[in-house]
Design a protein around this motif. Structure first.
Motif, PDB file in Angstrom:
ATOM      1  N   SER A  63     -33.746   1.171  -8.814  1.00 40.61           N
ATOM      2  CA  SER A  63     -33.411   0.182  -7.784  1.00 40.61           C
ATOM      3  C   SER A  63     -33.184  -1.167  -8.475  1.00 40.61           C
ATOM      4  CB  SER A  63     -34.562   0.058  -6.777  1.00 40.61           C
ATOM      5  OG  SER A  63     -35.687  -0.523  -7.408  1.00 40.61           O
ATOM      6  N   GLU A  64     -32.674  -2.150  -7.724  1.00 38.98           N
ATOM      7  CA  GLU A  64     -32.464  -3.500  -8.279  1.00 38.98           C
ATOM      8  C   GLU A  64     -33.778  -4.071  -8.807  1.00 38.98           C
ATOM      9  OE1 GLU A  64     -30.000  -5.868  -8.799  1.00 38.98           O
ATOM     10  OE2 GLU A  64     -28.603  -4.223  -8.480  1.00 38.98           O
ATOM     11  N   GLU A  65     -34.855  -3.889  -8.029  1.00 44.89           N
ATOM     12  CA  GLU A  65     -36.161  -4.415  -8.419  1.00 44.89           C
ATOM     13  C   GLU A  65     -36.673  -3.737  -9.685  1.00 44.89           C
ATOM     14  OE1 GLU A  65     -35.691  -3.102  -5.207  1.00 44.89           O
ATOM     15  OE2 GLU A  65     -35.139  -5.065  -4.401  1.00 44.89           O
ATOM     16  N   GLU A  66     -36.524  -2.418  -9.754  1.00 42.81           N
ATOM     17  CA  GLU A  66     -36.967  -1.692 -10.946  1.00 42.81           C
ATOM     18  C   GLU A  66     -36.159  -2.106 -12.173  1.00 42.81           C
ATOM     19  OE1 GLU A  66     -38.529   2.559  -9.162  1.00 42.81           O
ATOM     20  OE2 GLU A  66     -36.366   2.193  -9.300  1.00 42.81           O
ATOM     21  N   GLY A  67     -34.858  -2.301 -12.005  1.00 36.77           N
ATOM     22  CA  GLY A  67     -34.015  -2.745 -13.107  1.00 36.77           C
ATOM     23  C   GLY A  67     -34.415  -4.127 -13.591  1.00 36.77           C
ATOM     24  N   ALA A  68     -34.688  -5.028 -12.666  1.00 35.41           N
ATOM     25  CA  ALA A  68     -35.116  -6.382 -13.034  1.00 35.41           C
ATOM     26  C   ALA A  68     -36.463  -6.344 -13.737  1.00 35.41           C
ATOM     27  CB  ALA A  68     -35.184  -7.260 -11.795  1.00 35.41           C
ATOM     28  N   ALA A  69     -37.391  -5.516 -13.262  1.00 30.40           N
ATOM     29  CA  ALA A  69     -38.702  -5.396 -13.898  1.00 30.40           C
ATOM     30  C   ALA A  69     -38.562  -4.808 -15.304  1.00 30.40           C
ATOM     31  CB  ALA A  69     -39.623  -4.516 -13.048  1.00 30.40           C
ATOM     32  N   PHE A  70     -37.664  -3.859 -15.468  1.00 28.13           N
ATOM     33  CA  PHE A  70     -37.431  -3.245 -16.781  1.00 28.13           C
ATOM     34  C   PHE A  70     -36.896  -4.296 -17.765  1.00 28.13           C
ATOM     35  CE2 PHE A  70     -34.562  -1.109 -19.774  1.00 28.13           C
ATOM     36  CZ  PHE A  70     -35.446  -0.217 -20.367  1.00 28.13           C
ATOM     37  N   LEU A  71     -35.902  -5.057 -17.345  1.00 28.48           N
ATOM     38  CA  LEU A  71     -35.337  -6.103 -18.217  1.00 28.48           C
ATOM     39  C   LEU A  71     -36.365  -7.183 -18.529  1.00 28.48           C
ATOM     40  CD1 LEU A  71     -31.741  -6.437 -16.766  1.00 28.48           C
ATOM     41  CD2 LEU A  71     -32.445  -5.291 -18.872  1.00 28.48           C
ATOM     42  N   ALA A  72     -37.184  -7.539 -17.551  1.00 30.48           N
ATOM     43  CA  ALA A  72     -38.226  -8.535 -17.784  1.00 30.48           C
ATOM     44  C   ALA A  72     -39.238  -8.034 -18.800  1.00 30.48           C
ATOM     45  CB  ALA A  72     -38.916  -8.893 -16.466  1.00 30.48           C
ATOM     46  N   ALA A  73     -39.565  -6.743 -18.742  1.00 27.99           N
ATOM     47  CA  ALA A  73     -40.514  -6.158 -19.702  1.00 27.99           C
ATOM     48  C   ALA A  73     -39.929  -6.168 -21.108  1.00 27.99           C
ATOM     49  CB  ALA A  73     -40.882  -4.753 -19.275  1.00 27.99           C
ATOM     50  N   LEU A  74     -38.633  -5.961 -21.234  1.00 25.99           N
ATOM     51  CA  LEU A  74     -37.984  -5.992 -22.548  1.00 25.99           C
ATOM     52  C   LEU A  74     -38.014  -7.388 -23.151  1.00 25.99           C
ATOM     53  CD1 LEU A  74     -34.830  -3.737 -22.067  1.00 25.99           C
ATOM     54  CD2 LEU A  74     -36.938  -3.174 -23.285  1.00 25.99           C
ATOM     55  N   GLU A  75     -37.876  -8.395 -22.299  1.00 23.29           N
ATOM     56  CA  GLU A  75     -37.823  -9.781 -22.759  1.00 23.29           C
ATOM     57  C   GLU A  75     -39.205 -10.360 -23.049  1.00 23.29           C
ATOM     58  OE1 GLU A  75     -35.603 -11.723 -19.732  1.00 23.29           O
ATOM     59  OE2 GLU A  75     -33.712 -10.855 -20.380  1.00 23.29           O
ATOM     60  N   ALA A  76     -40.265  -9.702 -22.547  1.00 22.65           N
ATOM     61  CA  ALA A  76     -41.634 -10.234 -22.727  1.00 22.65           C
ATOM     62  C   ALA A  76     -42.150  -9.997 -24.124  1.00 22.65           C
ATOM     63  CB  ALA A  76     -42.570  -9.585 -21.712  1.00 22.65           C
TER      64      ALA A  76
END
Length: 53
Positions: free
Chosen positions: A40-53
């Motif tokens: 989902s959009e939310e899951e995709g955003a959370a995934f990208l945020a985890a990569l950037e952390a």
């Protein structure tokens, strides 16, 4: 307690030549195999945020 600096055990560099790095590299799988289709959009955003952390 000693204040003398630690001396390296050997003078060999741990850095590998570019040719050796390329020889050891493995190719990436095809793009289709790496895409996660059902996020989902939310899951995709959370995934990208985890990569950037």
């Amino acid at each position: 307690m000693s204040t003398e600096p630690v001396q390296p055990r050997h003078s060999e560099s741990l850095e590998l030549p570019v040719e050796e790095l390329l020889r050891r590299a493995r190719p990436l799988p095809p793009h289709e195999a790496m895409v996660i289709e059902d996020l989902s959009e939310e899951e995709g955003a959370a995934f990208l945020a985890a990569l950037e952390a």
